[in-house]
Design an enzyme around this catalytic site. Structure first.
Site, PDB file in Angstrom:
ATOM      1  N   SER A  15      10.284   2.944  17.335  1.00  0.00           N
ATOM      2  CA  SER A  15      10.652   3.530  18.633  1.00  0.00           C
ATOM      3  C   SER A  15      11.384   2.510  19.497  1.00  0.00           C
ATOM      4  CB  SER A  15       9.330   3.963  19.297  1.00  0.00           C
ATOM      5  OG  SER A  15       9.482   4.247  20.657  1.00  0.00           O
ATOM      6  N   ASP A  62      -0.351  -2.644  11.514  1.00  0.00           N
ATOM      7  CA  ASP A  62      -0.942  -2.846  12.843  1.00  0.00           C
ATOM      8  C   ASP A  62      -0.899  -4.348  13.083  1.00  0.00           C
ATOM      9  OD1 ASP A  62      -2.533  -3.270  15.038  1.00  0.00           O
ATOM     10  OD2 ASP A  62      -4.138  -1.920  14.386  1.00  0.00           O
ATOM     11  N   CYS A  89       8.888  -6.709  18.415  1.00  0.00           N
ATOM     12  CA  CYS A  89       9.061  -5.694  19.472  1.00  0.00           C
ATOM     13  C   CYS A  89       7.772  -4.911  19.736  1.00  0.00           C
ATOM     14  CB  CYS A  89      10.142  -4.687  19.079  1.00  0.00           C
ATOM     15  SG  CYS A  89      11.800  -5.364  19.076  1.00  0.00           S
ATOM     16  N   TYR A 156      -0.607  -6.662  30.999  1.00  0.00           N
ATOM     17  CA  TYR A 156       0.735  -6.733  30.416  1.00  0.00           C
ATOM     18  C   TYR A 156       1.407  -8.033  30.859  1.00  0.00           C
ATOM     19  CZ  TYR A 156       5.467  -5.164  29.120  1.00  0.00           C
ATOM     20  OH  TYR A 156       6.722  -5.052  28.565  1.00  0.00           O
ATOM     21  N   LYS A 160       2.534 -11.130  28.335  1.00  0.00           N
ATOM     22  CA  LYS A 160       3.935 -11.523  28.175  1.00  0.00           C
ATOM     23  C   LYS A 160       4.155 -12.963  28.642  1.00  0.00           C
ATOM     24  CE  LYS A 160       5.445  -7.679  26.360  1.00  0.00           C
ATOM     25  NZ  LYS A 160       6.054  -7.626  25.026  1.00  0.00           N
TER      26      LYS A 160
HETATM   27  N1  LIG Z   1      11.235  -0.851  28.010  1.00  0.00           N
HETATM   28  C1  LIG Z   1      11.376  -1.876  28.834  1.00  0.00           C
HETATM   29  O1  LIG Z   1      11.887  -1.745  29.965  1.00  0.00           O
HETATM   30  C2  LIG Z   1      10.930  -3.248  28.412  1.00  0.00           C
HETATM   31  C3  LIG Z   1      11.254  -4.344  29.245  1.00  0.00           C
HETATM   32  C4  LIG Z   1      10.868  -5.617  28.854  1.00  0.00           C
HETATM   33  C5  LIG Z   1      10.184  -5.785  27.651  1.00  0.00           C
HETATM   34  N2  LIG Z   1       9.880  -4.719  26.858  1.00  0.00           N
HETATM   35  C6  LIG Z   1       9.192  -4.948  25.598  1.00  0.00           C
HETATM   36  O2  LIG Z   1      10.010  -4.462  24.548  1.00  0.00           O
HETATM   37  C7  LIG Z   1       9.179  -4.204  23.401  1.00  0.00           C
HETATM   38  C8  LIG Z   1       9.535  -2.839  22.832  1.00  0.00           C
HETATM   39  O3  LIG Z   1       9.045  -1.856  23.731  1.00  0.00           O
HETATM   40  P1  LIG Z   1       9.803  -0.478  24.011  1.00  0.00           P
HETATM   41  O4  LIG Z   1      10.138  -0.477  25.435  1.00  0.00           O
HETATM   42  O5  LIG Z   1      10.841  -0.268  22.987  1.00  0.00           O
HETATM   43  O6  LIG Z   1       8.572   0.551  23.841  1.00  0.00           O
HETATM   44  P2  LIG Z   1       8.226   1.666  22.740  1.00  0.00           P
HETATM   45  O7  LIG Z   1       6.918   2.215  23.173  1.00  0.00           O
HETATM   46  O8  LIG Z   1       9.373   2.589  22.576  1.00  0.00           O
HETATM   47  O9  LIG Z   1       8.061   0.824  21.383  1.00  0.00           O
HETATM   48  C9  LIG Z   1       6.930   0.056  21.102  1.00  0.00           C
HETATM   49  C10 LIG Z   1       6.592   0.222  19.628  1.00  0.00           C
HETATM   50  O10 LIG Z   1       5.477  -0.648  19.328  1.00  0.00           O
HETATM   51  C11 LIG Z   1       4.637   0.052  18.423  1.00  0.00           C
HETATM   52  N3  LIG Z   1       3.277  -0.499  18.434  1.00  0.00           N
HETATM   53  C12 LIG Z   1       2.351  -0.406  19.412  1.00  0.00           C
HETATM   54  N4  LIG Z   1       1.208  -1.007  19.026  1.00  0.00           N
HETATM   55  C13 LIG Z   1       1.421  -1.503  17.784  1.00  0.00           C
HETATM   56  C14 LIG Z   1       0.631  -2.222  16.862  1.00  0.00           C
HETATM   57  N5  LIG Z   1      -0.649  -2.551  17.125  1.00  0.00           N
HETATM   58  N6  LIG Z   1       1.179  -2.593  15.673  1.00  0.00           N
HETATM   59  C15 LIG Z   1       2.466  -2.253  15.387  1.00  0.00           C
HETATM   60  N7  LIG Z   1       3.259  -1.554  16.201  1.00  0.00           N
HETATM   61  C16 LIG Z   1       2.743  -1.185  17.398  1.00  0.00           C
HETATM   62  C17 LIG Z   1       4.680   1.504  18.914  1.00  0.00           C
HETATM   63  O11 LIG Z   1       4.216   2.415  17.928  1.00  0.00           O
HETATM   64  C18 LIG Z   1       6.150   1.657  19.249  1.00  0.00           C
HETATM   65  O12 LIG Z   1       6.876   2.102  18.124  1.00  0.00           O
HETATM   66  C19 LIG Z   1       7.735  -4.318  23.898  1.00  0.00           C
HETATM   67  O13 LIG Z   1       7.209  -5.571  23.529  1.00  0.00           O
HETATM   68  C20 LIG Z   1       7.872  -4.235  25.409  1.00  0.00           C
HETATM   69  O14 LIG Z   1       6.816  -4.884  26.061  1.00  0.00           O
HETATM   70  C21 LIG Z   1      10.246  -3.451  27.217  1.00  0.00           C
END
Ligand SMILES: NC(=O)c1ccc[n+]([C@@H]2O[C@H](COP(=O)([O-])OP(=O)(O)OC[C@H]3O[C@@H](n4cnc5c(N)ncnc54)[C@H](O)[C@@H]3O)[C@@H](O)[C@H]2O)c1
Length: 263
Positions: A15, A62, A89, A156, A160
């Site tokens: 995702s 996981d 990610c 969170y 981070k």
């Molecule tokens: N979206 C934002 O604005 C943003 C900003 C800064 C940082 N981030 C970081 O970017 C990264 C990606 O997040 P995103 O925004 O694409 O969210 P998202 O929810 O679309 O993707 C996160 C993915 O991590 C997977 N996941 C969760 N727990 C897991 C586990 N225990 N083992 C394996 N996979 C697991 C989920 O199933 C999902 O597919 C994250 O680390 C998030 O903290 C996101």
């Protein structure tokens, strides 16, 4: 193609940013392991990659389980014999806008487990494979939430910030192995994680989830924009990026554009 013959593992590849990165890497010539707990989403990412002639494998992982992470690395080794890049990610955000005295310890543990311990386990086992060929790039996805402040969730932010501290130590430790480490602070992206947080905060304040998402959507980046930055960092032009902390900004985009023009 800029990632020709490279092998990459992308956690959270079912995702959002992980999915966009997996698709972009495979489209740039890399063989990709998509690792996630979400089997249907991960298999869909792989299907999209294969439809376009790319190479990818889904490995149910996981990241909080050391056995799962060891298996993920073993699949990369068995299928592709090496590992050039790890992109962490996988991430979660729980209990936004909850003051610390109301924050459940169980939610704290879950977030720290996935975001911080999960990153540690993936790096730990990736390094043992990268170390066998003395090269690699590790891109750890943190967040401005943990370094610059302003997060909606205390756990969170802590997780981070922890990833950033971990990365600072790793960068020096792994330099002798020719493994480059970057901690990335992406801009706000329109992903499931972010949209759920926006919706949850709006509902908590008595507002409408849909209205809040609609209002904020135009200000959010597409994850594909961040995926491009992550592609440049693993490509040959990324070797000039020596800073450990990289904040997604117009400046970085310009540096890479200038390098592409001159190469
Ligand atoms: N979206 C934002 O604005 C943003 C900003 C800064 C940082 N981030 C970081 O970017 C990264 C990606 O997040 P995103 O925004 O694409 O969210 P998202 O929810 O679309 O993707 C996160 C993915 O991590 C997977 N996941 C969760 N727990 C897991 C586990 N225990 N083992 C394996 N996979 C697991 C989920 O199933 C999902 O597919 C994250 O680390 C998030 O903290 C996101």
């Amino acid at each position: 193609m800029v990632l020709e013959n490279k092998v990459a593992i992308i956690t959270g590849g079912a995702s959002g940013l992980g999915e966009a990165t997996a698709i972009r890497y495979a489209g740039s010539g890399a063989s990709v392991i998509v690792a996630d707990t979400n089997t249907s989403g991960g298999e869909k990412t792989v299907e999209l990659i294969r439809e376009k002639g790319g190479t990818a494998e889904f490995v149910h992982t996981d990241v909080t389980s050391e056995n799962d992470v060891i298996n993920m690395i073993n699949v990369a080794k068995g299928k592709f014999a090496k590992l050039d890049a790890l992109v962490t990610c996988a991430g979660i955000l729980l209990s936004p806008n909850t003051r610390v005295d109301q924050f459940e310890a169980t939610d704290w543990d879950k977030v720290i487990d996935v975001n911080l311990k999960g990153t540690f386990l993936c790096v730990k086992h990736a390094v043992s494979l990268m170390g066998q060929h003395d090269s690699g790039v590790i891109l750890m996805i943190a967040s401005g939430a943990g370094v610059l402040g302003g997060s909606s969730s205390v756990a969170y932010a802590a997780s981070k910030g922890g990833v950033y501290g971990f990365g600072l130590t790793l960068a020096g430790q792994l330099k002798p192995l020719n493994i480059r480490v970057h901690v990335i602070l992406p801009g706000n992206m329109a992903t499931t994680l972010k949209l759920n947080v926006i919706g949850e905060i709006a509902e908590k304040a008595g507002g409408s989830r849909q209205e809040a998402i609609k209002a904020q959507l135009p200000s959010l980046l597409k994850p594909e924009v961040t995926a491009e930055l992550l592609t440049n960092l693993v490509s040959d032009i990324g070797t000039s990026a020596q800073d450990t902390l990289l904040i997604q900004s117009a400046a970085w985009t310009k540096i890479f554009e200038d390098q592409k023009r001159s190469s």
